[in-house]
Write a protein that holds these residues in place. Sequence first.
Motif, PDB file in Angstrom:
ATOM      1  N   UNK A   1       0.806  -0.865  -0.016  1.00  0.00           N
ATOM      2  CA  UNK A   1       0.101  -0.098   0.024  1.00  0.00           C
ATOM      3  C   UNK A   1       0.744   1.456   0.223  1.00  0.00           C
ATOM      4  N   UNK A   2       2.135   0.851   0.291  1.00  0.00           N
ATOM      5  CA  UNK A   2       3.153   2.292   0.449  1.00  0.00           C
ATOM      6  C   UNK A   2       2.152   3.642   1.736  1.00  0.00           C
ATOM      7  N   UNK A   3       1.275   3.585   2.401  1.00  0.00           N
ATOM      8  CA  UNK A   3       0.883   4.278   3.205  1.00  0.00           C
ATOM      9  C   UNK A   3       1.462   5.574   3.646  1.00  0.00           C
ATOM     10  N   UNK A   4       0.765   6.821   3.211  1.00  0.00           N
ATOM     11  CA  UNK A   4       1.058   8.222   3.454  1.00  0.00           C
ATOM     12  C   UNK A   4       1.098   8.692   4.756  1.00  0.00           C
ATOM     13  N   UNK A   5       1.777   9.895   4.874  1.00  0.00           N
ATOM     14  CA  UNK A   5       1.606  10.079   6.455  1.00  0.00           C
ATOM     15  C   UNK A   5       0.452  11.294   6.641  1.00  0.00           C
ATOM     16  N   UNK A   6      -0.464  10.914   7.192  1.00  0.00           N
ATOM     17  CA  UNK A   6      -1.378  12.053   7.515  1.00  0.00           C
ATOM     18  C   UNK A   6      -2.888  10.919   6.815  1.00  0.00           C
ATOM     19  N   UNK A   7      -2.903   9.822   6.673  1.00  0.00           N
ATOM     20  CA  UNK A   7      -3.628   9.429   5.661  1.00  0.00           C
ATOM     21  C   UNK A   7      -4.775   8.533   6.528  1.00  0.00           C
ATOM     22  N   UNK A   8      -5.061   8.491   5.911  1.00  0.00           N
ATOM     23  CA  UNK A   8      -6.948   6.935   6.595  1.00  0.00           C
ATOM     24  C   UNK A   8      -6.968   6.437   6.458  1.00  0.00           C
ATOM     25  N   UNK A   9      -6.557   4.710   7.002  1.00  0.00           N
ATOM     26  CA  UNK A   9      -6.587   3.751   7.534  1.00  0.00           C
ATOM     27  C   UNK A   9      -7.820   3.095   7.536  1.00  0.00           C
ATOM     28  N   UNK A  10      -8.701   2.080   7.323  1.00  0.00           N
ATOM     29  CA  UNK A  10      -9.269   0.913   8.048  1.00  0.00           C
ATOM     30  C   UNK A  10      -8.262  -0.358   7.791  1.00  0.00           C
ATOM     31  N   UNK A  11      -8.577  -1.481   8.886  1.00  0.00           N
ATOM     32  CA  UNK A  11      -8.089  -2.526   8.029  1.00  0.00           C
ATOM     33  C   UNK A  11      -9.449  -3.392   9.342  1.00  0.00           C
ATOM     34  N   UNK A  12      -9.492  -4.349   8.739  1.00  0.00           N
ATOM     35  CA  UNK A  12     -10.272  -4.906   9.080  1.00  0.00           C
ATOM     36  C   UNK A  12     -10.054  -6.546   9.353  1.00  0.00           C
ATOM     37  N   UNK A  13     -10.570  -7.463  10.332  1.00  0.00           N
ATOM     38  CA  UNK A  13     -10.053  -8.680  11.638  1.00  0.00           C
ATOM     39  C   UNK A  13      -8.718  -8.003  12.143  1.00  0.00           C
ATOM     40  N   UNK A  14      -8.841  -8.142  13.173  1.00  0.00           N
ATOM     41  CA  UNK A  14      -7.299  -7.570  14.441  1.00  0.00           C
ATOM     42  C   UNK A  14      -6.991  -8.541  15.181  1.00  0.00           C
ATOM     43  N   UNK A  15      -6.541  -9.547  14.022  1.00  0.00           N
ATOM     44  CA  UNK A  15      -5.513 -10.917  14.496  1.00  0.00           C
ATOM     45  C   UNK A  15      -4.052 -10.240  14.212  1.00  0.00           C
ATOM     46  N   UNK A  16      -2.912 -11.223  14.391  1.00  0.00           N
ATOM     47  CA  UNK A  16      -1.547 -10.867  14.482  1.00  0.00           C
ATOM     48  C   UNK A  16      -1.585 -10.537  13.240  1.00  0.00           C
ATOM     49  N   UNK A  17      -1.936 -10.500  11.883  1.00  0.00           N
ATOM     50  CA  UNK A  17      -2.002  -9.879  10.561  1.00  0.00           C
ATOM     51  C   UNK A  17      -2.522  -8.403  10.935  1.00  0.00           C
ATOM     52  N   UNK A  18      -3.366  -8.595  11.275  1.00  0.00           N
ATOM     53  CA  UNK A  18      -4.489  -7.052  10.662  1.00  0.00           C
ATOM     54  C   UNK A  18      -3.838  -5.882  12.058  1.00  0.00           C
ATOM     55  N   UNK A  19      -3.647  -6.670  12.953  1.00  0.00           N
ATOM     56  CA  UNK A  19      -2.739  -5.938  13.679  1.00  0.00           C
ATOM     57  C   UNK A  19      -0.953  -5.449  13.277  1.00  0.00           C
ATOM     58  N   UNK A  20      -0.637  -6.395  13.030  1.00  0.00           N
ATOM     59  CA  UNK A  20       0.142  -5.313  12.012  1.00  0.00           C
ATOM     60  C   UNK A  20       0.521  -5.087  11.070  1.00  0.00           C
TER      61      UNK A  20
END
Length: 376
Positions: A187-206
Amino acid sequence: MLGGGGGVIRCKAAVAWGGGETLVIEEVELSLPQAMEIRIKVVSTSLCRSDLNAWLSHQIFPRIFGHEASGIVESVGEGVTEFEEGDHVLTLFTGECKKCRHCVSGKSNICQVLGLERQGVMHSDKQTRFSINGKPIYHYCAVSSFSEYTVVNSGCAVKITPTAPLEKICLLSCGVAAGLGAAWKVANISKGSTVVVFGLGTVGLSVAQGAKLRGASRIIGVDTNSEKSEKAKAFGVTDFLNPNDHDQPIQQVINQLTDGGADYAFECVGDTGIVTTALQSCCSGWGLTVTLGVPKEKPEIGAHYGLLLSGRTLTGSLFGGWKPKSDLPSLVDMYLNKEIKIDEYITHNLKFDDINKAFEMMRQGKCLRCVIHMPN
């Protein structure tokens, strides 16, 4: 471990004899490593959800699961020059030959020679290295780390510094590295962006940890288990949403919270229906959805073409885009320099004899990573 003639050793392994059946600690025979293979004494291994899903399936049995592991090289096969006895290594469920079109492209980590092995055999000769009374016991993801010893292709292991704690660093063999790479490389997440993560297991929390380290301004975690809310904050999640707590579809809730959708969405559940939900949670124009989960059923994705026509993008991520042999040592260094978290994902430490407890806890959603410590 007991010695055997011709380089064969006998050791203990947790054998799955059928889908969903209790694993049995059995004495197995493990052959000498063949050309370009190494035999590893497994030190620590952790349970990943893909192990659980495959165990619950009706795939190939009998089988030895486990792919997220650390260990020490016990012996090497003919032609192996990069490893020697005593080297500390991480196992790799997808390898890197460094010679095929994908490996040399600089664009992919999907090795054409040592990619995902789904048939339960070794890449080279399509045979197993494990057996009981002459009957083959099948491999899993070319690793099979739920065993005191295992044999892998030399391209499916990476040498790491002996100063790294093997009982912690094993998590970089899959889950933690996969999430960080999805956030950084894919994804190359940029500073100041908004992110949504579906599933908060080890991968999602990473993924959340990676987004936080990239300076995301808002990280929304979505999970049906509200007990994960507090834990998620430690990894950077700023807002927690349980779809069951809302009358509206969760994508509508997210769109309202983010003024039209998040910049990035990550599907870390293994549910193709949630892939569509993630796409609907992204903003038009540039919203990017990354899918990491491996579905247990219904592998086909269905989404209205208008979601893509409006500028949204859907992409997949295998092992976070990392070239495993080339890139993992730098992640190990980041951990040793306290730049990334790993210890915090370990919720339980278990003895090998208690491996079935790990499966049951993950099945009930009561753990992140259970690390299984093999006998000395």
